[in-house]
Structure formats: C-alpha cells, structure tokens
Motif scaffolding. Sequence first.
Motif, PDB file in Angstrom:
ATOM      1  N   ARG A 162      33.438  46.343   3.407  1.00 10.55           N
ATOM      2  CA  ARG A 162      34.052  47.677   3.514  1.00 10.55           C
ATOM      3  C   ARG A 162      34.962  47.755   4.737  1.00 10.55           C
ATOM      4  O   ARG A 162      36.072  48.284   4.671  1.00 10.55           O
ATOM      5  N   THR A 163      34.515  47.196   5.855  1.00  8.69           N
ATOM      6  CA  THR A 163      35.313  47.210   7.078  1.00  8.69           C
ATOM      7  C   THR A 163      36.620  46.446   6.890  1.00  8.69           C
ATOM      8  O   THR A 163      37.685  46.890   7.325  1.00  8.69           O
ATOM      9  N   ALA A 164      36.538  45.297   6.227  1.00  8.43           N
ATOM     10  CA  ALA A 164      37.751  44.515   5.965  1.00  8.43           C
ATOM     11  C   ALA A 164      38.700  45.279   5.061  1.00  8.43           C
ATOM     12  O   ALA A 164      39.930  45.247   5.250  1.00  8.43           O
ATOM     13  N   ALA A 165      38.164  45.999   4.060  1.00  7.03           N
ATOM     14  CA  ALA A 165      39.009  46.761   3.137  1.00  7.03           C
ATOM     15  C   ALA A 165      39.709  47.910   3.863  1.00  7.03           C
ATOM     16  O   ALA A 165      40.899  48.168   3.640  1.00  7.03           O
ATOM     17  N   VAL A 166      38.978  48.615   4.719  1.00  9.57           N
ATOM     18  CA  VAL A 166      39.594  49.701   5.495  1.00  9.57           C
ATOM     19  C   VAL A 166      40.710  49.144   6.377  1.00  9.57           C
ATOM     20  O   VAL A 166      41.819  49.689   6.437  1.00  9.57           O
ATOM     21  N   ALA A 167      40.433  48.041   7.066  1.00 13.91           N
ATOM     22  CA  ALA A 167      41.428  47.445   7.959  1.00 13.91           C
ATOM     23  C   ALA A 167      42.671  46.998   7.188  1.00 13.91           C
ATOM     24  O   ALA A 167      43.799  47.177   7.653  1.00 13.91           O
ATOM     25  N   ALA A 168      42.461  46.417   6.011  1.00  7.74           N
ATOM     26  CA  ALA A 168      43.595  45.958   5.208  1.00  7.74           C
ATOM     27  C   ALA A 168      44.476  47.132   4.775  1.00  7.74           C
ATOM     28  O   ALA A 168      45.706  47.028   4.751  1.00  7.74           O
ATOM     29  N   LEU A 169      43.849  48.269   4.436  1.00  7.21           N
ATOM     30  CA  LEU A 169      44.631  49.437   4.043  1.00  7.21           C
ATOM     31  C   LEU A 169      45.359  50.056   5.238  1.00  7.21           C
ATOM     32  O   LEU A 169      46.491  50.521   5.110  1.00  7.21           O
ATOM     33  N   VAL A 170      44.719  50.089   6.396  1.00  3.44           N
ATOM     34  CA  VAL A 170      45.383  50.596   7.604  1.00  3.44           C
ATOM     35  C   VAL A 170      46.631  49.768   7.895  1.00  3.44           C
ATOM     36  O   VAL A 170      47.723  50.304   8.127  1.00  3.44           O
ATOM     37  N   ALA A 171      46.476  48.440   7.866  1.00  2.00           N
ATOM     38  CA  ALA A 171      47.607  47.562   8.160  1.00  2.00           C
ATOM     39  C   ALA A 171      48.685  47.651   7.083  1.00  2.00           C
ATOM     40  O   ALA A 171      49.875  47.620   7.384  1.00  2.00           O
ATOM     41  N   GLY A 172      48.272  47.770   5.824  1.00  2.00           N
ATOM     42  CA  GLY A 172      49.237  47.751   4.729  1.00  2.00           C
ATOM     43  C   GLY A 172      49.980  49.044   4.512  1.00  2.00           C
ATOM     44  O   GLY A 172      51.129  49.036   4.062  1.00  2.00           O
ATOM     45  N   ILE A 188      43.014  53.839  -6.326  1.00  2.00           N
ATOM     46  CA  ILE A 188      43.306  52.411  -6.185  1.00  2.00           C
ATOM     47  C   ILE A 188      43.581  51.832  -7.568  1.00  2.00           C
ATOM     48  O   ILE A 188      42.746  51.906  -8.466  1.00  2.00           O
ATOM     49  N   ASP A 189      44.773  51.266  -7.729  1.00  2.00           N
ATOM     50  CA  ASP A 189      45.157  50.630  -8.988  1.00  2.00           C
ATOM     51  C   ASP A 189      45.367  49.145  -8.705  1.00  2.00           C
ATOM     52  O   ASP A 189      46.454  48.731  -8.272  1.00  2.00           O
ATOM     53  N   LEU A 190      44.324  48.354  -8.926  1.00  2.00           N
ATOM     54  CA  LEU A 190      44.405  46.938  -8.599  1.00  2.00           C
ATOM     55  C   LEU A 190      45.337  46.185  -9.533  1.00  2.00           C
ATOM     56  O   LEU A 190      46.024  45.238  -9.102  1.00  2.00           O
ATOM     57  N   GLN A 191      45.390  46.564 -10.789  1.00  2.00           N
ATOM     58  CA  GLN A 191      46.251  45.859 -11.736  1.00  2.00           C
ATOM     59  C   GLN A 191      47.726  45.993 -11.356  1.00  2.00           C
ATOM     60  O   GLN A 191      48.492  45.034 -11.460  1.00  2.00           O
ATOM     61  N   ARG A 192      48.120  47.178 -10.932  1.00  2.00           N
ATOM     62  CA  ARG A 192      49.513  47.402 -10.547  1.00  2.00           C
ATOM     63  C   ARG A 192      49.733  47.239  -9.045  1.00  2.00           C
ATOM     64  O   ARG A 192      50.839  47.419  -8.554  1.00  2.00           O
ATOM     65  N   ARG A 193      48.648  46.916  -8.318  1.00  2.00           N
ATOM     66  CA  ARG A 193      48.702  46.741  -6.868  1.00  2.00           C
ATOM     67  C   ARG A 193      49.284  47.979  -6.188  1.00  2.00           C
ATOM     68  O   ARG A 193      50.249  47.899  -5.420  1.00  2.00           O
ATOM     69  N   LEU A 194      48.660  49.121  -6.439  1.00  2.00           N
ATOM     70  CA  LEU A 194      49.122  50.383  -5.878  1.00  2.00           C
ATOM     71  C   LEU A 194      47.953  51.150  -5.279  1.00  2.00           C
ATOM     72  O   LEU A 194      46.814  51.056  -5.749  1.00  2.00           O
ATOM     73  N   GLU A 202      51.944  53.752  -3.142  1.00  2.00           N
ATOM     74  CA  GLU A 202      52.490  52.738  -2.242  1.00  2.00           C
ATOM     75  C   GLU A 202      51.944  51.383  -2.664  1.00  2.00           C
ATOM     76  O   GLU A 202      50.795  51.278  -3.124  1.00  2.00           O
ATOM     77  N   PRO A 203      52.751  50.320  -2.505  1.00  4.75           N
ATOM     78  CA  PRO A 203      52.303  48.994  -2.944  1.00  4.75           C
ATOM     79  C   PRO A 203      51.209  48.428  -2.051  1.00  4.75           C
ATOM     80  O   PRO A 203      51.154  48.700  -0.854  1.00  4.75           O
ATOM     81  N   LEU A 204      50.367  47.624  -2.642  1.00 11.82           N
ATOM     82  CA  LEU A 204      49.343  46.879  -1.923  1.00 11.82           C
ATOM     83  C   LEU A 204      49.756  45.417  -1.866  1.00 11.82           C
ATOM     84  O   LEU A 204      50.203  44.862  -2.872  1.00 11.82           O
ATOM     85  N   ASP A 205      49.589  44.793  -0.698  1.00  9.07           N
ATOM     86  CA  ASP A 205      49.885  43.367  -0.645  1.00  9.07           C
ATOM     87  C   ASP A 205      48.722  42.590  -1.270  1.00  9.07           C
ATOM     88  O   ASP A 205      47.679  43.155  -1.620  1.00  9.07           O
ATOM     89  N   ALA A 206      48.914  41.281  -1.401  1.00 10.26           N
ATOM     90  CA  ALA A 206      47.928  40.457  -2.092  1.00 10.26           C
ATOM     91  C   ALA A 206      46.581  40.477  -1.386  1.00 10.26           C
ATOM     92  O   ALA A 206      45.525  40.537  -2.037  1.00 10.26           O
ATOM     93  N   ARG A 207      46.597  40.440  -0.052  1.00 14.64           N
ATOM     94  CA  ARG A 207      45.323  40.418   0.671  1.00 14.64           C
ATOM     95  C   ARG A 207      44.573  41.734   0.495  1.00 14.64           C
ATOM     96  O   ARG A 207      43.375  41.736   0.214  1.00 14.64           O
TER      97      ARG A 207
END
Length: 287
Positions: A162-172, A188-194, A202-207
């Motif tokens: 959970r901590t890694a996911a929060v950090a990834a969203l803050v950075a992204g 969260i739309d993982l298929q469309r990376r949004l 907003e787009p989500l990066d791969a990580r």
Amino acid sequence: MPTAPEPAADHHAWATQDARAAVDDFLDALRRAGYAPATRRLRATLLGEFLDHALDGAGAVSLTAGQLLDPERASAWLEAAAAGETRRRNTLRGPDARASEESQRARAQSYNSLAAHLGAPHRLEAAPQGIGEHLTPTEADRLLHTLAVKRPSGANAATSIRTAAVAALVAGTGRTVPELHRLRTDDIDLQRRLVHLDTGPEPLDARATEILGRWLDVRGHITDRLEGSDPGHLWIPTKPGRPRDGARALKPGITRAAVRTLHAAHRNLVLQLLGRPVRPGALLPKD
C-alpha cells in the motif's frame, strides 16, 4: 498525543551516569510517554550513532553521560555526519553524499531531547524547518523501486505494498497524499492505465500501474472478509483497528485509512529501508 518524557530521576547525578544506560533510560521514557515507534526508532538510531562516534573518538569502551554530551563531541559528531562519515547504509545520492538538512535537524533534535531529559544545560542549534527535501527524478525512481521490491524484516506485507502504491501515485500525478486520500477503487483503470482525479483522468506510468495492481489484489483479499459490503475506498487499513469504548474493532475496508496512517506507514518503511526519513512530498516534482 504523546506527553513530554519523564525527566531523569536525579538531575544532579546525570553527568556521572553511564552514557549507554542514560540513552536506554531516555528511550524507555519516550515509550512510556506514548511516542510513536518510528520516532523512538529514529532517536535510537541517531543517538546510537552519536555514542559510537564518541567512543571511537575517545578510544574508549564506555563514557559517562557528561562526557557524551560535551559540546565539542556533539559538534564533531554533527560535522562527521554531515560529511557522510557516520553512514552505515548507501543513499539515493551515493555512499559519499553529504547528510541532508532534515537528517542533521533530526540529529540535533535527538541530542537536545536527551539533554533535556537528563537536565544537561547545553543544546545544539537545529536548522529551521524548511520546505522539505525534494528528490531528483532519478532519486525518486530509485526510492520507488526500493519501496516496490524490498520489505524490511517484520514489516506487514500489505502495508508495504500500500505504501509503495501511494508513493507511486504521488510521484506520477504530482498530487499530495491528502489530495489522493479519497480515491475509490473505481477511480483506477488499470487496463487503460488511467487514474480519475477531480480534474479528470490522468495517465499512469508502467510502474504505478503494476504496483497499484498488486495493491488492488492484496486489498481484495482483505475486503473478501466483508462479504459483499465493500464500500470501495482505495486506501484501507491493513489490519483491524483497536476496539474503542467497548465496541468491537472494525474490519479493514469499512473505513478509509487516515491520512496520518498513510504518512506514518511511509515514514516508518522508508526509515527502515534507507536509514533516514523521506516524506511522501519529497517525491513531488520540484517547481
């Protein structure tokens, strides 16, 4: 809220106490006063570093508290720490990097807290709280990678993910934890990376996509116990809370994890992994 730690029993004898015993007594006083484990761990790490540096400098196996808190020894410790000479772990900036202002401020605060507890007169000047540490894109990438792949011994796996996911969203997204706090799983739309924010998708990066997918899987295992009553909060506690007023503790997933819980989990995990606290805000792009 923690209270001020109890002062040492005998202020007049503080200088002749064994230094290591004095530090241990201080840490126990913090525990009794209700200080958070992460705060106690940081104080223990930095005061242990101070004591080791003082013992090495004196060529001794023990010192009194008065010898340890000598202003010249304290200044020598801060200078060595600033130059990276006391470091036991690598850092995002490499093994020879100078200590951050935040770490130096924490050292001064740890010394001053111990001195106040013992009744010692000297205090170190701590740098004022600044706007906070910012990481370069490369440093942020390294920290996110570390959070995603490493878990310290004894840590809760679900909390780490959970901590890694929060950090990834803050950075992204460039959003703070409070701004991301009210997200729902259907945002969260993982298929469309949004990720759907209040301003639009907003787009989500791969990580971020990969880590969020892992968190949603873990979250699903937690909320399965709700038997179909999942309210859909993205960030949820990873274990039951404490019972209050005689009522049974709520199952994880019924309520959102508090902002302070997400911040505390981040600080605790980063401190264990890197040896220094790095706020989630350090991952935000610097203006």
